[in-house]
Structures are given as structure tokens and as C-alpha cells.
Design an enzyme around this catalytic site. Structure first.
Site, PDB file in Angstrom:
ATOM      1  N   CYS A 113       0.843  -1.196   0.000  1.00 19.47           N
ATOM      2  CA  CYS A 113       0.000   0.000   0.000  1.00 19.47           C
ATOM      3  C   CYS A 113       0.880   1.248   0.000  1.00 19.47           C
ATOM      4  CB  CYS A 113      -0.864   0.009   1.250  1.00 19.47           C
ATOM      5  SG  CYS A 113      -1.794  -1.512   1.464  1.00 19.47           S
TER       6      CYS A 113
ATOM      7  N   ARG B  96       1.586   1.678  -5.870  1.00 13.91           N
ATOM      8  CA  ARG B  96       1.832   0.668  -4.812  1.00 13.91           C
ATOM      9  C   ARG B  96       0.559  -0.079  -4.453  1.00 13.91           C
ATOM     10  NH1 ARG B  96       6.672   1.520  -1.962  1.00 13.91           N
ATOM     11  NH2 ARG B  96       5.846   0.245  -0.273  1.00 13.91           N
TER      12      ARG B  96
ATOM     13  N   TRP C 119      -3.835  -1.996  -1.466  1.00 17.33           N
ATOM     14  CA  TRP C 119      -3.867  -3.197  -2.297  1.00 17.33           C
ATOM     15  C   TRP C 119      -4.404  -4.267  -1.374  1.00 17.33           C
ATOM     16  CZ3 TRP C 119      -0.154  -7.562  -2.938  1.00 17.33           C
ATOM     17  CH2 TRP C 119      -0.477  -8.369  -4.027  1.00 17.33           C
TER      18      TRP C 119
ATOM     19  N   ASN D  15       0.086  -0.781   6.298  1.00 15.77           N
ATOM     20  CA  ASN D  15       0.548  -1.536   5.138  1.00 15.77           C
ATOM     21  C   ASN D  15       1.129  -2.832   5.683  1.00 15.77           C
ATOM     22  OD1 ASN D  15       1.637  -2.493   2.784  1.00 15.77           O
ATOM     23  ND2 ASN D  15       3.432  -1.169   2.823  1.00 15.77           N
ATOM     24  N   GLY D  16       0.675  -3.976   5.168  1.00 16.39           N
ATOM     25  CA  GLY D  16       1.225  -5.264   5.624  1.00 16.39           C
ATOM     26  C   GLY D  16       0.098  -6.204   6.021  1.00 16.39           C
TER      27      GLY D  16
ATOM     28  N   GLU E  11      11.309 -13.448 -19.791  1.00 13.07           N
ATOM     29  CA  GLU E  11      10.947 -12.077 -19.434  1.00 13.07           C
ATOM     30  C   GLU E  11       9.928 -11.532 -20.434  1.00 13.07           C
ATOM     31  OE1 GLU E  11      10.953  -9.861 -17.316  1.00 13.07           O
ATOM     32  OE2 GLU E  11      10.921  -7.911 -18.317  1.00 13.07           O
TER      33      GLU E  11
ATOM     34  N   LYS F 264       6.072 -10.199 -19.434  1.00 21.70           N
ATOM     35  CA  LYS F 264       5.581  -8.856 -19.752  1.00 21.70           C
ATOM     36  C   LYS F 264       4.251  -8.916 -20.506  1.00 21.70           C
ATOM     37  CE  LYS F 264       8.386  -6.147 -17.858  1.00 21.70           C
ATOM     38  NZ  LYS F 264       8.630  -7.261 -16.932  1.00 21.70           N
TER      39      LYS F 264
ATOM     40  N   GLU G  12       1.454 -10.015 -18.119  1.00 15.02           N
ATOM     41  CA  GLU G  12       1.056  -9.149 -17.002  1.00 15.02           C
ATOM     42  C   GLU G  12       0.424  -7.840 -17.459  1.00 15.02           C
ATOM     43  OE1 GLU G  12       3.966  -7.541 -14.299  1.00 15.02           O
ATOM     44  OE2 GLU G  12       5.530  -7.657 -15.798  1.00 15.02           O
TER      45      GLU G  12
ATOM     46  N   HIS H 236      11.265 -31.437 -27.481  1.00 14.03           N
ATOM     47  CA  HIS H 236      10.964 -32.321 -26.335  1.00 14.03           C
ATOM     48  C   HIS H 236       9.544 -32.138 -25.851  1.00 14.03           C
ATOM     49  CE1 HIS H 236      15.151 -33.526 -26.175  1.00 14.03           C
ATOM     50  NE2 HIS H 236      15.488 -32.251 -26.281  1.00 14.03           N
TER      51      HIS H 236
ATOM     52  N   LYS I 293       2.897  -3.028  -7.660  1.00 13.27           N
ATOM     53  CA  LYS I 293       4.288  -2.808  -8.051  1.00 13.27           C
ATOM     54  C   LYS I 293       5.244  -3.646  -7.213  1.00 13.27           C
ATOM     55  CE  LYS I 293       7.803  -1.178 -10.133  1.00 13.27           C
ATOM     56  NZ  LYS I 293       8.137  -1.781 -11.447  1.00 13.27           N
TER      57      LYS I 293
HETATM   58  C1  AGP Z   1       7.734  -7.545 -13.218  1.00 17.13           C
HETATM   59  O1  AGP Z   1       7.288  -6.851 -14.369  1.00 17.13           O
HETATM   60  C2  AGP Z   1       6.615  -7.842 -12.250  1.00 17.13           C
HETATM   61  N1  AGP Z   1       5.907  -6.661 -11.891  1.00 17.13           N
HETATM   62  C3  AGP Z   1       7.065  -8.674 -11.061  1.00 17.13           C
HETATM   63  O2  AGP Z   1       7.408  -9.939 -11.556  1.00 17.13           O
HETATM   64  C4  AGP Z   1       8.281  -8.140 -10.260  1.00 17.13           C
HETATM   65  O3  AGP Z   1       9.457  -8.225 -11.035  1.00 17.13           O
HETATM   66  C5  AGP Z   1       8.467  -9.033  -9.028  1.00 17.13           C
HETATM   67  O4  AGP Z   1       7.309  -8.923  -8.221  1.00 17.13           O
HETATM   68  C6  AGP Z   1       9.699  -8.670  -8.192  1.00 17.13           C
HETATM   69  O5  AGP Z   1       9.589  -7.350  -7.724  1.00 17.13           O
HETATM   70  P1  AGP Z   1      10.912  -6.688  -7.054  1.00 17.13           P
HETATM   71  O6  AGP Z   1      11.935  -6.581  -8.131  1.00 17.13           O
HETATM   72  O7  AGP Z   1      10.447  -5.354  -6.543  1.00 17.13           O
HETATM   73  O8  AGP Z   1      11.352  -7.610  -5.951  1.00 17.13           O
END
Ligand code: AGP
Length: 614
Positions: free
Chosen positions: A2, A27, A76, A102-103, A483, A487, A490, A506, A609
Site C-alpha cells: 500500500c 503501490r 492493495w 501496510n502489511g 521475461e 511482460k 502481465e 521435447h 508494483k
Molecule cells: C515484473 O514486471 C513484475 N511486476 C514482477 O514480476 C516483479 O518483477 C516481481 O514482483 C519482483 O519485484 P521486485 O523486483 O520489486 O522484488
């Protein structure tokens, strides 16, 4: 995860809180709220489900009076869905106290039973904390003491801010396993879950450590540990300004941050190379073990894990130290063999990913030494590590991590070159050559951005209906394929999967049917002539089964042309540097696909994030 803001001072609380929450909205953005103590001592609270704009509208139409003491929160959801009632702030002491959090409070059920005589208005764990602090305030008459006694009862991860109508000009905060930093103003002070909350007002900041409590007033900041012992936090200067945290005219934070990928690499290198040698004074804290390291384990999640996978090839090749890469949330539960000769390297943009934080803490408990590679000053993971190598990618606001990825790889390469120099596994001349290649990456990334951006924007328009995409890469191209798939999943919500190209036969080749879109990272024919023809034959195999192919290939590579529907060109670079160039077209591709589908590339559904819960 958050967003949290606190303010005390002569200024407008509402202006500070809403401005800070806007910069923190990445966040968490499923609800938001503010509490302000006005000049008549009335505690005004407004909170609404939905994005911050919904709360802003509410404040316009049915506002609260402004004042000089306030707290604000973007959520969040973890306990309880995103509803008005579950939004923060929550109240205690019959509405005289406001609290944000937050938490996750892991023992909230037990505490809720103890507070059975209280009236609950939400499903959240946070409300328990508000009622508990309110009850303790009635007992002690002191907000700091009330919070201190309350946090002694809480288990889990939390950053808490609280204010009370009987204490104008005071905001208190506490943190455990969750971020909180102090902004130091002139006659005013701030609290935030990261410096973006207040960077528009001050660049002077202090980090709050684990199990510490802070009391801010307009002219004072007092920090103690949970036992009440005074603490002197480390002060630091924030390295970027408010505009860097704003879109600056770009259509999205992600587009802005993709454009900053060259600078992210350049800034991560800056000040760390002298006369053809890598200089990392940050490693002095663990220098005594670096010569004796027998094993490295990189721990991370998501994109950061793929950066770790890419860094692994170079670090092992250069330093000859065996290195593994593990997902943080898997590493911690497999009872790994660790000792004082194991270096555990965490990679985390936010420095607050709970899975990675817990894995770092576990590694230290087992005797390993820990190094954090992180983009966020004052974050929890660096504080919990023996040493930290900050990447200087600047604030990364879009949920999809892009510039941090290339900067994380850069930092890992610097580490690999430093280790190779310490151990003599590379000659000084070879190290100098590799450094020059690394220093050339930013300019080559500029070339990629210039060449790829408009071309990819053009052809994604006829791909917007695509339901699935396969990404193929070999050797250093494999982590990039993973990667690229992440992307696309997500931010464009398209099913995608990355495979090692050699794995096709395989099993995965069974997925290839006419029209299947496949994106292939093609190694340069100049780097390793054994891989290039293999990947070209992989392309022929899938073309023979009707696949549509987009190839990411070196300028001048003609072998791929007959078998690809599209070729995105990247400049030549050495084997370990080519993937840093090849990943950028995949970042652009995902962003353009999401835009073509009319999606919010910065705040994709279901994601935050930084995932600060396990
Ligand atoms: C990446 O595009 C994602 N948002 C997610 O996988 C992110 O990389 C992952 O949660 C790790 O976050 P961090 O680098 O802040 O630890």
C-alpha cells in the site's frame, strides 16, 4: 503493498496527502482514504473504494476541512475486499483516532477476540490495530506510548501511522518488515512508504529501521526502538526529484521508463569504473568473504529472477564460481545447504518483496552472507543484507519492470567482473575489454529504441486479437524469452510462454499450429556459430508447421529473413551483452499490445508494483 503518507506542518494536509498518494498509487490502487485534523480539532475522514480519482471526486463533492495534521493511504487489498468500509484510515477510541496500515497482522483473529466488545465496521486486520491503539491511548494518554504497546502485541508485517484528535501536530509511525521513511522539511515533517510520498517537498530523508517507532511534529522527529530506546537513523539525500516520479508528458510511466533503459544502464555504471577496472566500494562490507566464496545463489521473483538468470551466465563464465538462481519463495522452503562461503545475492527493484525479504533473512540465519541488488534507497531488503549494490535506474512506477531489469543485469555484470578481478580468473586486459562492451550498451540501446519503437507499434496493430504467444531463446536468450512472456501476460493479459529453443522438440512443438505467433531471440552469427544455425533451424521447424515468426536478430543477419514474418534488428554486441539489447523490443511489444487492446499498461489488473505480502 500500500501507499502511505503522513504530514505535520503549516501547509495544507490535503494537498500534501493527495499529491503523495498520487505518486504512490502504483503501490496499490483498489481503494484510498485520508484523515485530517482541522483547526477546530475535528477529525475529518474520507475513504472510497476505487482509484485515487474516486476519492479526489469525493473530496470535491463532499469534502472535509483542511488542516495541518494528516495521514493518507492507497490500498492493495489483502484482508477484506476493496470496499469503502475496508478502505483506510480505520478509527479507534470512538472515532477520535485514525490509523493506516501496510502489511498483514498475522494474529488479528486472536486480537479481535480480545476486542470482542468493540464495534467492527470492516473485515480488515487494520481495524483491529486502530481499536487496540485507541484503547491504549485511553489508558496512557500518550499516542507514541499507545502505539508502542500495541505493536508489542502485533505479529506479522506492518507499517502503521496513527493520529489522534487530542494530539494536533503529531503523527506517529511504526514499522516491522514493511517500508517507512521520514521526510525532513523546514518547520514540517513527512512520513511515507517510500520517498515518492514527499520528494516534491524535501529531498532530505531518514530511513526507519526494523522494529522502530517514529513521532513527527512540525519541528521535531523522534525515533526509538520498540522498547523505547532512542535511535539515530541514517539520513540520506534523495537522488531524484519529483518530476522524475511523474510521467513528464509520456502517455504512460511504462513508455517513459522503457525510454530510460539506456540511462538506467549508464547510471548504474556511473562512478563504478576507473581506468578499465570495476570499483565497488559497496562490497567492502563483505570483502573478507568474497575471496573465499565457493557458491553463489541468486534469489528473486518475477522479472528480477530473469535478470538473475541472465547475470548467472556471465558471473559463472567470468568468475568460475558456481551460481544458481532460485525463486525466493521456493528457495526458503527447500532446506538448501548454506554456509559462510555461500553468497546469497537478492535482486529486487522495490527492496520490499516479502518473498525475497524472508528468503534473505532465512539465508542469514543459516550463516550465508547476503548482498542486495536494489533500486530503492532505504528499502527493507538492503537493510536486512550484509551489503547492497544499488542500481540507479530512478523511480520505476509502472507495475511492469523494464528499466530496472537492464540495470539489474548491469549490476550483476559489475559483480561478475569484480569477482573475476579478485580471483584472477580474467586478465586485466580481458576485464577492460568487457568493461568497454558494457559501456557501449547504453548507446546501442538508444539505437534499438530508435529502430524498434515505431516498427513494433505498427505491426502490433494486426496482432491485437492474438490469444497466445510463444517466446524462444537459447543460452542467454532463454531468460529474455521468459521475461518477454511475463511482460505480455502481465500487461496485455495474453497467455504467453517462454521456452529454451532446444526444448521445442521435447514437447512444446506440439503447440505449434497454423497462425501460432512465435517470437524468437536469434543469437548473433558472430558470437557463437554453434548456436545461430541451431536457432535458425528451430525457426524453420515451426514455420513448416504454420507458425508466424517475429525474429529479434542482429543487423545484417540474413539467414533469418526467409523464415520470419518480421525481423526486429538490434546492433551487434558480445554474447553476454546482446540479450540486454534484445529484451527491449519485447518490452515495447508487450506495451504496444496492451495499448492496442486499450488496457492500462501502468496499473494492470490484479497486480501491484511490489508484493509485500507472502
Ligand atoms: C515484473 O514486471 C513484475 N511486476 C514482477 O514480476 C516483479 O518483477 C516481481 O514482483 C519482483 O519485484 P521486485 O523486483 O520489486 O522484488
Amino acid at each position: 503493498m500500500c501507499g502511505i503518507v503522513g504530514y505535520v506542518g503549516p501547509g495544507s494536509s490535503l494537498e500534501v496527502l493527495m499529491g503523495g498518494l498520487r505518486r504512490l498509487e502504483y503501490r496499490g490502487y483498489d481503494s484510498a482514504g485520508v484523515a485530517v485534523l482541522d483547526d477546530d480539532g475535528e477529525l475529518g475522514v474520507r475513504k472510497r473504494a476505487g482509484k485515487l480519482a474516486v476519492l479526489a471526486g469525493e473530496l470535491e463533492s463532499d469534502g472535509i476541512r483542511d488542516g495541518h495534521t494528516g495521514i493518507g493511504h492507497t490500498r492493495w487489498a489483502t484482508h477484506g475486499g476493496p470496499t469503502d468500509g475496508n478502505a483506510h484510515p480505520h478509527l479507534g477510541d470512538d472515532g477520535r483516532l485514525a490509523l493506516i496500515h501496510n502489511g498483514i497482522i498475522e494474529n488479528f483473529a486472536e486480537l479481535k477476540a480480545e476486542l470482542a466488545d468493540e464495534t467492527f465496521t470492516s473485515e480488515t486486520d487494520t481495524e483491529i490495530a486502530a481499536l487496540l491503539v485507541g484503547r491504549l491511548y485511553r489508558e496512557t494518554g500518550d499516542l507514541t506510548e499507545a502505539l508502542r504497546r500495541a505493536v508489542a502485541r502485533l505479529e506479522g508485517a506492518f507499517t502503521i501511522l496513527a493520529m489522534h484528535r487530542d494530539d494536533p501536530g503529531v503523527v506517529v509511525g511504526a514499522r516491522r518488515n514493511s517500508p517507512l521513511v521520514i521526510g525532513l522539511g523546514e518547520g514540517e515533517n513527512f512520513l511515507g512508504s517510500d520517498v515518492a510520498a514527499f520528494v516534491a517537498y524535501t529531498k532530505r530523508a531518514m530511513e526507519i529501521g526494523q522494529d522502530q517507532i517514529v513521532t513527527i511534529r512540525p519541528d521535531s522527529v523522534e525515533v526509538t526502538d520498540f522498547a523505547g530506546n532512542p535511535v539515530t537513523p541514517t539520513q540520506f539525500e534523495i537522488a531524484w526529484d519529483a518530476s522524475a516520479a511523474e510521467k513528464g508528458g509520456w502517455p504512460s510511466f511504462m513508455k517513459k521508463e522503457v525510454s530510460e533503459e539506456p540511462a538506467a544502464v549508464a547510471n548504474t555504471l556511473r562512478g563504478r569504473i576507473h581506468d578499465g577496472r570495476v570499483t565497488l566500494p559497496e562490497l567492502d562490507a563483505i570483502a573478507e568473504i568474497l575471496d573465499g566464496v565457493t557458491r553463489i545463489i541468486v534469489i528473486a521473483c518475477g522479472t528480477a529472477a530473469y535478470a538473475g538468470m541472465l547475470g548467472r551466465y556471465a558471473i559463472e563464465a567470468w568468475s568460475r564460481i558456481p551460481i544458481d538462481v532460485e525463486l525466493s519463495h521456493e528457495f526458503r522452503y527447500r532446506d538448501p545447504v548454506l554456509d559462510e562461503h555461500t553468497l546469497v545475492v537478492s535482486v529486487s527493484q522495490s527492496g520490499e518483496t516479502m518473498d525475497t525479504l524472508r528468503a534473505v533473512q532465512y539465508a542469514r540465519e543459516k550463516g550465508a552472507r547476503t548482498l542486495a541488488i536494489c533500486n530503492t534507497q532505504g528499502a527493507t531488503i538492503p537493510r536486512e543484507s550484509d551489503a547492497v549494490l544499488y542500481i540507479h535506474a530512478g523511480p520505476e512506477v509502472a507495475v511492469a519492470s523494464t528499466k530496472a531489469f537492464v540495470a539489474q543485469v548491469t549490476a550483476l555484470y559489475l559483480l561478475g567482473l569484480d569477482l573475476a578481478a579478485r580471483r584472477g580468473t580474467l586478465s586485466p586486459e580481458r576485464i577492460a575489454e568487457l568493461i568497454v562492451e558494457l559501456q557501449n550498451v547504453p548507446d546501442k540501446l538508444d539505437d534499438v529504441l530508435d529502430a524498434a519503437s515505431s516498427r513494433i507499434a505498427e505491426f502490433t496493430r494486426w496482432l491485437a486479437e492474438t490469444q497466445s504467444v510463444i517466446f524462444l531463446g537459447r543460452h542467454v536468450g532463454y531468460p529474455v524469452a521468459l521475461e518477454g512472456a511475463l511482460k505480455l501476460k502481465e500487461i496485455a493479459y495474453i497467455h504467453a510462454e517462454g521456452f529454451a529453443a532446444g526444448e521445442l522438440k521435447h514437447g512444446p512443438i506440439a503447440l505449434i499450429e497454423p497462425g501460432q505467433l512465435v517470437i524468437v531471440l536469434v543469437p548473433s552469427p558472430r558470437n557463437d556459430d554453434s548456436l545461430h544455425p541451431k536457432v535458425v533451424s528451430n525457426i524453420q521447424e515451426i514455420r513448416a508447421r504454420g507458425a508466424r515468426v517475429i525474429a529479434i536478430a542482429e543487423v545484417g543477419d540474413v539467414a533469418v529473413v526467409p523464415f520470419a514474418d518480421e525481423v526486429i534488428r538490434i546492433p551487434f554486441a558480445g554474447p553476454f551483452f546482446e540479450p540486454i539489447l534484445g529484451v527491449v523490443p519485447l518490452h515495447i511489444f508487450a506495451m504496444e499490445m496492451a495499448s492496442a487492446k486499450g488496457l492500462d499498461v501502468d496499473q494492470p489488473r490484479n497486480l501491484a508494483k511490489s508484493v509485500t505480502v507472502e
